[in-house]
Write a protein that holds these residues in place. Structure first.
Motif, PDB file in Angstrom:
ATOM      1  N   THR A   1      55.721 -21.474-108.284  1.00 47.34           N
ATOM      2  CA  THR A   1      57.030 -21.528-108.940  1.00 47.34           C
ATOM      3  C   THR A   1      57.576 -20.126-109.206  1.00 47.34           C
ATOM      4  N   LYS A   2      56.720 -19.218-109.627  1.00 49.21           N
ATOM      5  CA  LYS A   2      57.152 -17.840-109.886  1.00 49.21           C
ATOM      6  C   LYS A   2      57.646 -17.170-108.604  1.00 49.21           C
ATOM      7  N   LYS A   3      56.907 -17.383-107.512  1.00 52.79           N
ATOM      8  CA  LYS A   3      57.312 -16.784-106.237  1.00 52.79           C
ATOM      9  C   LYS A   3      58.647 -17.348-105.773  1.00 52.79           C
ATOM     10  N   LEU A   4      58.824 -18.665-105.905  1.00 51.44           N
ATOM     11  CA  LEU A   4      60.073 -19.296-105.512  1.00 51.44           C
ATOM     12  C   LEU A   4      61.238 -18.778-106.354  1.00 51.44           C
ATOM     13  N   ASP A   5      60.965 -18.577-107.634  1.00 52.76           N
ATOM     14  CA  ASP A   5      62.018 -18.089-108.523  1.00 52.76           C
ATOM     15  C   ASP A   5      62.446 -16.674-108.136  1.00 52.76           C
ATOM     16  N   LYS A   6      61.478 -15.824-107.771  1.00 53.93           N
ATOM     17  CA  LYS A   6      61.802 -14.454-107.348  1.00 53.93           C
ATOM     18  C   LYS A   6      62.691 -14.455-106.106  1.00 53.93           C
ATOM     19  N   VAL A   7      62.306 -15.276-105.136  1.00 53.82           N
ATOM     20  CA  VAL A   7      63.090 -15.354-103.901  1.00 53.82           C
ATOM     21  C   VAL A   7      64.487 -15.898-104.194  1.00 53.82           C
ATOM     22  N   ARG A   8      64.572 -16.905-105.035  1.00 52.71           N
ATOM     23  CA  ARG A   8      65.863 -17.504-105.381  1.00 52.71           C
ATOM     24  C   ARG A   8      66.791 -16.491-106.060  1.00 52.71           C
ATOM     25  N   GLN A   9      66.234 -15.699-106.970  1.00 46.43           N
ATOM     26  CA  GLN A   9      67.034 -14.708-107.681  1.00 46.43           C
ATOM     27  C   GLN A   9      67.589 -13.642-106.740  1.00 46.43           C
ATOM     28  N   VAL A  10      66.758 -13.196-105.787  1.00 42.33           N
ATOM     29  CA  VAL A  10      67.207 -12.188-104.822  1.00 42.33           C
ATOM     30  C   VAL A  10      68.328 -12.753-103.955  1.00 42.33           C
ATOM     31  N   ALA A  11      68.111 -13.968-103.421  1.00 40.88           N
ATOM     32  CA  ALA A  11      69.110 -14.584-102.544  1.00 40.88           C
ATOM     33  C   ALA A  11      70.412 -14.841-103.284  1.00 40.88           C
ATOM     34  N   GLN A  12      70.324 -15.291-104.521  1.00 40.08           N
ATOM     35  CA  GLN A  12      71.523 -15.594-105.305  1.00 40.08           C
ATOM     36  C   GLN A  12      72.291 -14.320-105.639  1.00 40.08           C
ATOM     37  N   ALA A  13      71.534 -13.249-105.947  1.00 44.06           N
ATOM     38  CA  ALA A  13      72.187 -11.977-106.293  1.00 44.06           C
ATOM     39  C   ALA A  13      72.910 -11.378-105.089  1.00 44.06           C
ATOM     40  N   GLU A  14      72.336 -11.506-103.905  1.00 43.69           N
ATOM     41  CA  GLU A  14      72.909 -10.906-102.705  1.00 43.69           C
ATOM     42  C   GLU A  14      74.037 -11.750-102.092  1.00 43.69           C
ATOM     43  N   LEU A  15      73.919 -13.064-102.180  1.00 46.78           N
ATOM     44  CA  LEU A  15      74.877 -13.931-101.483  1.00 46.78           C
ATOM     45  C   LEU A  15      75.939 -14.536-102.388  1.00 46.78           C
ATOM     46  N   GLY A  16      75.709 -14.499-103.670  1.00 47.06           N
ATOM     47  CA  GLY A  16      76.716 -15.006-104.611  1.00 47.06           C
ATOM     48  C   GLY A  16      77.050 -16.473-104.390  1.00 47.06           C
ATOM     49  N   LYS A  17      78.341 -16.777-104.224  1.00 43.90           N
ATOM     50  CA  LYS A  17      78.788 -18.175-104.108  1.00 43.90           C
ATOM     51  C   LYS A  17      78.403 -18.823-102.772  1.00 43.90           C
ATOM     52  N   LYS A  18      78.055 -17.987-101.798  1.00 43.40           N
ATOM     53  CA  LYS A  18      77.636 -18.552-100.511  1.00 43.40           C
ATOM     54  C   LYS A  18      76.253 -19.222-100.598  1.00 43.40           C
ATOM     55  N   PHE A  19      75.490 -18.822-101.604  1.00 40.06           N
ATOM     56  CA  PHE A  19      74.126 -19.328-101.745  1.00 40.06           C
ATOM     57  C   PHE A  19      74.129 -20.759-102.282  1.00 40.06           C
ATOM     58  N   THR A  20      73.291 -21.624-101.683  1.00 40.62           N
ATOM     59  CA  THR A  20      73.143 -23.006-102.164  1.00 40.62           C
ATOM     60  C   THR A  20      71.755 -23.234-102.763  1.00 40.62           C
ATOM     61  N   LYS A  21      70.753 -23.053-101.954  1.00 36.94           N
ATOM     62  CA  LYS A  21      69.388 -23.239-102.455  1.00 36.94           C
ATOM     63  C   LYS A  21      68.398 -22.552-101.515  1.00 36.94           C
ATOM     64  N   VAL A  22      67.125 -22.493-101.949  1.00 43.63           N
ATOM     65  CA  VAL A  22      66.088 -21.863-101.149  1.00 43.63           C
ATOM     66  C   VAL A  22      64.834 -22.732-101.199  1.00 43.63           C
ATOM     67  N   THR A  23      64.127 -22.797-100.083  1.00 44.73           N
ATOM     68  CA  THR A  23      62.842 -23.499-100.047  1.00 44.73           C
ATOM     69  C   THR A  23      61.767 -22.530 -99.576  1.00 44.73           C
ATOM     70  N   LEU A  24      60.554 -22.794-100.045  1.00 42.13           N
ATOM     71  CA  LEU A  24      59.431 -21.909 -99.737  1.00 42.13           C
ATOM     72  C   LEU A  24      58.274 -22.758 -99.228  1.00 42.13           C
ATOM     73  N   GLN A  25      57.730 -22.396 -98.074  1.00 49.28           N
ATOM     74  CA  GLN A  25      56.600 -23.127 -97.501  1.00 49.28           C
ATOM     75  C   GLN A  25      55.390 -22.209 -97.415  1.00 49.28           C
ATOM     76  N   THR A  26      54.245 -22.706 -97.885  1.00 53.76           N
ATOM     77  CA  THR A  26      53.007 -21.929 -97.868  1.00 53.76           C
ATOM     78  C   THR A  26      52.238 -22.177 -96.582  1.00 53.76           C
ATOM     79  N   ASN A  27      51.771 -21.098 -95.958  1.00 54.97           N
ATOM     80  CA  ASN A  27      50.952 -21.187 -94.739  1.00 54.97           C
ATOM     81  C   ASN A  27      49.609 -20.516 -94.983  1.00 54.97           C
ATOM     82  N   TYR A  28      48.555 -21.041 -94.329  1.00 57.34           N
ATOM     83  CA  TYR A  28      47.233 -20.437 -94.422  1.00 57.34           C
ATOM     84  C   TYR A  28      46.732 -20.147 -93.018  1.00 57.34           C
ATOM     85  N   ASP A  29      46.393 -18.889 -92.768  1.00 57.99           N
ATOM     86  CA  ASP A  29      45.843 -18.475 -91.475  1.00 57.99           C
ATOM     87  C   ASP A  29      44.359 -18.196 -91.676  1.00 57.99           C
TER      88      ASP A  29
END
Length: 415
Positions: free
Chosen positions: A340-368
């Motif tokens: 949740t913390k990682k998703l929130d960080k990404v969301r804040q960056v995207a919202q700050a940079e894109l403003g009203k163009k931003f709708t939402k963000v999803t985050l998928q975890t991968n394991y190699d």
């Protein structure tokens, strides 16, 4: 005709006695089997583990115990018991040393699968022991005994016990060792019963020595009673697990199950579900439905994860604090907090940079999973209202990767 295909009684006893006699070659083969099994478990390689099962010499002494009891052959019984004790001790010491030295300490699925006996392990030991003793009585070369060696899997649990010792994890050690003992007991028991039946005419004139009769009774009592209790518990746990999964599939059709924690012994079910929007009445309805799945004695805890894109920063903080306070000792809750913390960080960056163009963000975890380590990475999808220029995308990508270094791919979707 039967005499041509099957060992005579005396020949069979001599054969099993020879198989239970440890030689230098047996120690070499045992060492190779331990090494192959340990590497296979360490690398999570099924094919490698099967190779260790095929060459493992553990089956010989276990069959020797059963045959020694059935034939009331004291020398054979004690010779097989000594051989098994020596082989088990060497297996534990060698596998512990391997897992102490290996740089890969993460327990994969092949190790975890051998930390507790299941109903299927008990059934396989019974069927495998029956097939094994029949195969051992045949003179002709056959693939029964190798097949039994693979099915009953005696070496991997011992090496898993060594892993538990090396890691200081007594739960793994005790569970894996108990799995080995359960398998060994049922193989020995079916060998005892099999010889009694196959050579039933000869067994009628076998002298019943009081010591061997006493050992037989003690072995069956000491091994049989705990095995029956374990089998009963394993059957109950298997049925409960199946009922729980059925309940989850039928009662939680809306939303996504993020994580589930099931403790059959303490009868607790903990589910984290996203975007289900269950109200109090719906949760009560699900709780009442537990009896339909024979789970009325279970405590069901449902943790609803909100649509994280709709939460404000203060709501995020409140959500995280609730998770920490209510599940301080729960590993899965900590994982949810981290995600949740990682998703929130990404969301804040995207919202700050894109403003009203931003709708939402999803985050998928991968394991190699590589030979030496497990690498965690994330794929990000940013949903926007309007098409972005390459420079806008580049700027957002640069800032997100600076904020969360484990991000691998970032894609933009217009909706």
């Amino acid at each position: 005709m039967q005499g041509e295909k099957q060992y005579r009684y005396g020949e069979f006893i001599t054969k099993i006695e020879n198989d239970s006699q440890l030689q230098i070659s047996d120690f070499v083969i045992l060492t190779c089997a331990i090494g192959i099994a340990s590497v296979g478990l360490n690398m999570n390689s099924v094919a490698t583990i099967i190779g260790a099962m095929l060459i493992s010499p553990l089956m010989g002494p276990i069959l020797g115990l059963g045959v020694g009891l059935a034939a009331s052959h004291r020398q054979l019984f004690f010779k097989a018991a000594l051989a098994l004790i020596i082989e088990v001790t060497i297996s534990l010491l060698a596998s512990t040393l391997y897992f102490k030295l290996t740089p890969i300490t993460v327990g994969g699925s092949e190790i975890l699968n051998r930390t507790a006996p299941t109903l299927w392990d008990v059934l396989i030991a019974v069927f495998g022991g029956t097939a094994g003793v029949i195969g051992a009585t045949k003179k002709q070369a056959n693939n029964i005994v190798p097949g039994v060696a693979i099915a009953t899997a005696l070496m991997p649990p011992l090496c898993t016990a060594g892993y538990g010792l090396a890691q200081g994890n007594l739960t793994y050690f005790g569970g894996a060792l108990y799995l080995f003992l359960i398998n060994s007991f049922f193989i020995m028991l079916t060998a005892w019963l099999g010889i009694k039946f196959i050579y039933r005419q000869k067994n009628q004139v076998v002298e019943r020595r009081p010591l061997m009769r006493f050992i037989t009774i003690v072995m069956i009592a000491l091994g049989g009673i705990p095995s029956l209790v374990t089998t009963k518990n394993v059957v109950q746990e298997t049925i409960a697990q199946s009922n729980i999964q059925t309940m989850i599939a039928e009662e939680f059709k809306q939303g996504t199950i993020i994580s589930q924690s099931i403790d059959v012994k303490s009868k607790k079910i903990r589910l984290s579900i996203a975007q289900a929007n269950l109200n109090r009445q719906e949760i009560q309805k699900i709780n009442h439905a537990k009896s339909k799945y024979n789970l009325q004695d279970y405590d069901l805890q449902i943790i609803q994860v909100a649509d994280l894109n709709q939460l404000t920063s203060s709501e995020y903080s409140k959500y995280i604090n609730n998770l920490i306070n209510n599940n301080r000792k729960d590993y899965q809750a900590k994982q949810e907090v981290s995600f949740t913390k990682k998703l929130d960080k990404v969301r804040q960056v995207a919202q700050a940079e894109l403003g009203k163009k931003f709708t939402k963000v999803t985050l998928q975890t991968n394991y190699d999973v590589s030979a030496e380590q497990i690498v965690q990475s994330y794929d990000v999808e940013i949903i926007v209202k309007d098409k972005l220029s390459d420079s806008q995308k580049g700027k957002v990508i640069k800032k997100i990767k600076k904020t969360l270094k484990q991000v691998d791919q970032i894609k933009f979707t217009v909706k």
